[in-house]
Design an enzyme around this catalytic site. Structure first.
Site, PDB file in Angstrom:
ATOM      1  N   ASP A 186       2.661  10.522   2.978  1.00  0.00           N
ATOM      2  CA  ASP A 186       3.578  11.472   3.598  1.00  0.00           C
ATOM      3  C   ASP A 186       2.795  12.510   4.385  1.00  0.00           C
ATOM      4  OD1 ASP A 186       5.897  12.641   4.296  1.00  0.00           O
ATOM      5  OD2 ASP A 186       6.362  13.471   2.324  1.00  0.00           O
ATOM      6  N   LYS A 200      11.122   2.648   0.162  1.00  0.00           N
ATOM      7  CA  LYS A 200      11.102   4.085  -0.136  1.00  0.00           C
ATOM      8  C   LYS A 200      11.359   4.343  -1.625  1.00  0.00           C
ATOM      9  CE  LYS A 200      10.898   6.673   3.072  1.00  0.00           C
ATOM     10  NZ  LYS A 200      11.665   6.968   4.273  1.00  0.00           N
ATOM     11  N   CYS A 230      38.571  24.762  19.731  1.00  0.00           N
ATOM     12  CA  CYS A 230      39.446  24.858  20.904  1.00  0.00           C
ATOM     13  C   CYS A 230      40.914  24.668  20.561  1.00  0.00           C
ATOM     14  CB  CYS A 230      39.015  23.847  21.975  1.00  0.00           C
ATOM     15  SG  CYS A 230      39.456  22.160  21.576  1.00  0.00           S
ATOM     16  N   LYS A 285       2.788   4.556   1.026  1.00  0.00           N
ATOM     17  CA  LYS A 285       3.225   5.167   2.286  1.00  0.00           C
ATOM     18  C   LYS A 285       2.902   6.652   2.182  1.00  0.00           C
ATOM     19  CE  LYS A 285       7.043   5.414   5.531  1.00  0.00           C
ATOM     20  NZ  LYS A 285       7.072   6.848   5.812  1.00  0.00           N
ATOM     21  N   CYS A 328      37.094  21.406  25.438  1.00  0.00           N
ATOM     22  CA  CYS A 328      36.553  21.935  24.186  1.00  0.00           C
ATOM     23  C   CYS A 328      35.146  22.467  24.446  1.00  0.00           C
ATOM     24  CB  CYS A 328      36.502  20.852  23.122  1.00  0.00           C
ATOM     25  SG  CYS A 328      35.770  21.441  21.583  1.00  0.00           S
ATOM     26  N   CYS A 373      41.102  21.353  16.132  1.00  0.00           N
ATOM     27  CA  CYS A 373      39.696  21.642  16.344  1.00  0.00           C
ATOM     28  C   CYS A 373      39.434  23.135  16.117  1.00  0.00           C
ATOM     29  CB  CYS A 373      39.322  21.258  17.770  1.00  0.00           C
ATOM     30  SG  CYS A 373      37.678  21.799  18.233  1.00  0.00           S
ATOM     31  N   CYS A 427      38.184  15.874  17.826  1.00  0.00           N
ATOM     32  CA  CYS A 427      38.910  16.820  18.659  1.00  0.00           C
ATOM     33  C   CYS A 427      39.319  16.078  19.930  1.00  0.00           C
ATOM     34  CB  CYS A 427      37.975  17.980  18.994  1.00  0.00           C
ATOM     35  SG  CYS A 427      38.497  18.934  20.406  1.00  0.00           S
ATOM     36  N   TYR A 443      -4.762   2.729   8.317  1.00  0.00           N
ATOM     37  CA  TYR A 443      -3.969   1.585   7.862  1.00  0.00           C
ATOM     38  C   TYR A 443      -3.475   0.684   8.989  1.00  0.00           C
ATOM     39  CZ  TYR A 443      -0.340   5.035   8.925  1.00  0.00           C
ATOM     40  OH  TYR A 443       0.413   5.982   9.544  1.00  0.00           O
ATOM     41  N   GLU A 461       0.851  -1.191   0.000  1.00  0.00           N
ATOM     42  CA  GLU A 461       0.000   0.000   0.000  1.00  0.00           C
ATOM     43  C   GLU A 461       0.885   1.239   0.000  1.00  0.00           C
ATOM     44  OE1 GLU A 461      -0.848  -1.375   4.096  1.00  0.00           O
ATOM     45  OE2 GLU A 461      -1.334   0.735   4.468  1.00  0.00           O
TER      46      GLU A 461
HETATM   47  S1  IVH Z   1       2.102   1.138   9.149  1.00  0.00           S
HETATM   48  C1  IVH Z   1       3.429  -0.625  13.200  1.00  0.00           C
HETATM   49  N1  IVH Z   1       1.270   2.067   6.846  1.00  0.00           N
HETATM   50  O1  IVH Z   1       5.119   5.854   8.179  1.00  0.00           O
HETATM   51  C2  IVH Z   1       3.513   0.016  11.881  1.00  0.00           C
HETATM   52  N2  IVH Z   1       2.610   3.493   8.204  1.00  0.00           N
HETATM   53  O2  IVH Z   1       7.886   5.318   8.817  1.00  0.00           O
HETATM   54  C3  IVH Z   1       2.603   1.161  11.743  1.00  0.00           C
HETATM   55  N3  IVH Z   1       2.955   5.715   7.268  1.00  0.00           N
HETATM   56  O3  IVH Z   1       4.812   6.236  11.638  1.00  0.00           O
HETATM   57  C4  IVH Z   1       2.814   1.934  10.509  1.00  0.00           C
HETATM   58  N4  IVH Z   1       1.783   5.424   5.438  1.00  0.00           N
HETATM   59  O4  IVH Z   1       3.234   7.576  10.132  1.00  0.00           O
HETATM   60  C5  IVH Z   1       1.997   2.314   7.958  1.00  0.00           C
HETATM   61  N5  IVH Z   1       0.432   2.793   4.821  1.00  0.00           N
HETATM   62  C6  IVH Z   1       1.128   3.025   5.916  1.00  0.00           C
HETATM   63  C7  IVH Z   1       1.754   4.270   6.141  1.00  0.00           C
HETATM   64  C8  IVH Z   1       2.495   4.455   7.299  1.00  0.00           C
HETATM   65  C9  IVH Z   1       2.509   6.270   6.134  1.00  0.00           C
HETATM   66  C10 IVH Z   1       3.824   6.389   8.240  1.00  0.00           C
HETATM   67  C11 IVH Z   1       3.411   6.268   9.677  1.00  0.00           C
HETATM   68  C12 IVH Z   1       4.582   5.666  10.383  1.00  0.00           C
HETATM   69  C13 IVH Z   1       5.692   5.965   9.443  1.00  0.00           C
HETATM   70  C14 IVH Z   1       6.819   4.982   9.608  1.00  0.00           C
END
Ligand code: IVH
Length: 706
Positions: free
Chosen positions: A133, A329, A426, A131, A453, A423, A447, A241, A129
């Site tokens: 932002d 990512k 210092c 991710k 320092c 450094c 340093c 999610y 799914e």
């Molecule tokens: S699952 C226990 N699903 O990404 C795991 N997170 O880098 C719970 N996020 O803190 C996270 N989209 O804020 C999950 N489809 C998705 C997501 C997602 C964005 C964010 C979330 C999390 C962060 C981790």
């Protein structure tokens, strides 16, 4: 500014103009504070910010009768984090590990398979799914009614944003459905769509306000509004999610639970799908990547999750991320700009870090004017010279970095950068250590000034008060720096004696520029309150090398208080000492940590600093052992021999999940030894010491998995 009042010398201001200026400054400074302390990026330099505050104070000095009740002089930094009530998450809100390549995804799948002991032909279904932002939120429903909502915060404690979340249309106030459980915390991402972000920014500009840098900042700024009417006017969206505390789940797979959320009326992401092979996962990743530009909201990768919830349960967590999920990512965003200079920063451990000063450039929606060059070798390897055109990269929240030099754009007359060997703060020698064991030269030049320092000292203090350490309200990096510069605090304990020394060894704090009686009273209260800081945070704050938050928690569970800890450290002279052996037998602690502790406590001033904390009345709160109600909670367990029904990793994770400490060696502190076939010396030692010994099956019965 139409009337250029902001440029007018203070001595020329009329009373009426001063009133106007003070109002403008109060508003501007509040806004900058919010951006600085909140999730949104600061939009002015520290120097410009300080100039605003200084102007405010100077006007107040000339017109003492005009000082506003809400004057920024009464406030130190922003009270952003204290503005909302805190909510302790019943189930921690974790983060995700990252995958950056296809291989990382293959590794993830293999790790899961190995952990679960799956056969090659066993099917492993994983969901994929987008991710999102944005920022995560946890929304609690009781009997289907929204009762509470919190931000993630540090994962353990978040902020109460219930009133604000209630204004988000994607989040129903009541869940509809026959299978809605009594209690459920629905978790997901709050975000803002591109079109809403653009209209919001148009409005901001029309109202003479600064536009937001990107949708994420806009969402964060909108959610963290004290006045929920403002949030209501901001078009926030939500995708569910995940979940936290729950009385009964509506299904036994990830996808089916999320589908239930949707049935109950909560927005979920329609791109989520099940994949049964790695090829399938990677295909979905590329699919989503292609759609990225046309989705209408920002995403920064694809999240994979093991679909079966019983398997998620067995996989559990490592440190702060689940073993059953990973974020794949998208490649980082890049831009080119000109490198104007290279600054050398001296860190808490004396590390000299080269930092590139850049002509500001927008990378992935954020203006970047500094980027790390990591270390001397990296700098040499990339051949970066002042004046070069460079490629800058920014991925997620990480510090922007210099990727490469655009060779054919190098101007004439540049010279290779000569890395300093003293450094810059210092003048002590800065050297690269040779690792005794490997014979390798450390990449980091440090340093050698130690506590002479000033940079190291002040950085240590800043670390001590940082968010994951003491986190003292009103005492941030800026204040620590100022107090250090003026000799008010030299070591951590001085913070706790500040109140007693106020007006004795230095001019009263309330008479300092930027302070007033209220802010000083708040500061002292904040400091007093932290005398009982949680013990792990204090240990982390000491800044011993290799001791991060997780290790600090292990130590805090082991030693309980400062006295016990100091005593143990005094007895720990080296690898041959019993304390050292006990320590490395603990799970999560290896020789690197133990050696670092020995080194740290061999320095008299470090020992003195810790003793001084105790003398100053610091009495950290022992870390609560997670009492899971399990008979093994709080017990120290050792596994030995072959295990037949689970892997060693799984056994360990399960035991830890139940609140047990898993150790690698048997000592008189061991409570239970689980011995499989082939157990040898550990079994013998356990028998000698009279430690309870169980077979694997007996263990499983004990923990209720039999
Ligand atoms: S699952 C226990 N699903 O990404 C795991 N997170 O880098 C719970 N996020 O803190 C996270 N989209 O804020 C999950 N489809 C998705 C997501 C997602 C964005 C964010 C979330 C999390 C962060 C981790």
């Amino acid at each position: 500014m139409a009337n250029k009042l902001d440029l007018m010398p203070i001595e020329d201001l009329s009373e009426k103009q001063a009133v106007q200026e003070l109002a403008r400054l109060a508003e501007d400074i509040i806004n900058h504070d919010k951006r600085y302390h909140g999730d949104d990026a600061p939009t002015i330099s520290d120097a410009d910010y300080d100039a605003l505050r200084a102007r405010n104070v100077a006007i107040e000095v000339r017109f003492p009768d005009l000082v506003r009740a809400d004057s920024p002089s009464f406030r130190v930094g922003s009270v952003a984090s204290e503005r909302f009530d805190k909510i302790e998450h019943r189930v921690a809100m974790l983060s995700l590990g990252n995958a950056f390549s296809d291989e990382d995804v293959v590794d993830f799948s293999q790790r899961v398979r190995r952990f679960l002991k799956l056969a090659e032909d066993d099917e492993l279904t994983i969901t994929a799914e987008p991710k999102i932002d944005g920022l995560s939120a946890s929304i609690r429903y009781e009997k289907g009614v929204l009762v509470q909502a919190a931000t993630r915060g540090d994962g353990r404690v978040g902020e109460d944003v219930t009133a604000n979340i209630r204004t988000v249309r994607d989040v129903p106030l009541v869940l509809e459905g026959a299978d809605v459980p009594d209690v459920i915390e629905i978790r997901g991402e709050i975000y803002m769509s591109h079109s809403d972000f653009e209209s919001l920014n148009e409005r901001q500009v029309a109202e003479g306000k600064d536009p937001f840098a990107n949708p994420r900042n806009a969402a964060a700024g909108s959610l963290r509004q004290l006045d929920s009417r403002i949030t209501a006017a901001r078009p926030l969206r939500f995708f569910a999610y995940a979940w936290g505390d729950v009385s009964a789940l509506p299904a036994d797979t990830q996808l089916d639970v999320v589908s239930a959320f949707q049935r109950w009326g909560v927005a979920t992401n329609t791109l989520m799908k099940r994949c049964s092979t790695i090829e399938n996962l990677l295909e979905t990743y590329r699919d989503i990547e292609v759609q990225r530009a046309s989705l209408g909201y920002d995403i920064d990768g694809v999240v994979y999750k093991v679909d079966r919830l019983d398997w998620q349960g067995r996989l559990g967590f490592v440190s702060r991320s689940p073993r059953w999920a990973i974020a794949h990512k998208f490649p980082a965003e890049q831009a080119t700009t000109i490198l104007e200079g290279i600054d050398i920063q001296v860190g808490r451990t004396g590390a000299l870090t080269p930092v590139a000063r850049l002509v500001p450039v927008t990378v992935g929606g954020v203006v970047v004017s500094n980027a790390t060059l990591h270390n001397e070798d990296e700098l040499t390897r990339k051949g970066v010279r002042i004046g070069d055109t460079v490629v800058v990269q920014r991925a997620g929240d990480v510090i922007p970095q210099i990727v490469s030099v655009v060779a054919d754009k190098r101007p004439d007359g540049t010279k290779p950068f000569v890395f300093p060997t003293v450094c810059p703060e210092c003048d002590s020698h800065a050297v690269r250590d040779v690792n005794e064991k490997t014979g390798k030269v450390d990449v980091i030049r440090r340093c050698t000034g130690g506590l002479i320092c000033p940079a190291q000292r002040v950085e240590r203090l800043k670390h001590f008060v940082s968010r994951n350490a003491l986190d003292i309200e009103g005492l941030g990096a800026k204040q620590v720096e100022a107090f250090f510069k003026d000799g008010l605090i030299e070591g951590p304990a001085d913070i706790f004696t500040l109140e007693a020394r106020d007006g004795e060894s230095f001019k009263k704090l309330k008479d300092r520029e930027g302070w007033g009686s209220t802010s000083v009273a708040n500061l002292f209260e904040g400091i007093r309150e932290r005398k009982t800081v949680s013990f792990d945070k204090l240990l982390f704050g000491l800044g011993v090398r290799h001791i991060g938050g997780t290790t600090a928690a292990v130590l805090a569970r082991t030693y309980h208080d400062l006295g016990g800890f100091l005593q143990a450290m005094e007895m720990m002279t080296g690898p041959e000492s019993e304390t050292y052996q006990d320590l490395i037998a603990l799970d999560g602690i290896g020789a690197a940590v133990a050696d670092a502790l020995v080194d740290f406590f061999q320095e008299p001033h470090n020992r003195e600093a810790v003793v001084a904390l105790a003398d100053a009345g610091v009495r950290p709160t022992p870390l609560k052992m997670q009492d899971t109600g399990s008979p093994v909670s709080g017990k120290t367990v050792v596994f030995t021999g072959a295990l037949e029904r689970m892997t060693r990793a799984e056994a360990k994770a399960r035991a830890e999940g139940l609140g047990a400490k898993v150790s690698g060696s048997v000592s008189k502190k061991t409570d239970i030894l689980v011995a499989g076939p082939g157990a040898g010396s550990k079994l013998k030692k356990a028998e000698e010491l009279g430690v309870q010994t169980l077979t694997e099956d007996e263990w499983l019965v004990l923990i209720g998995d039999g």
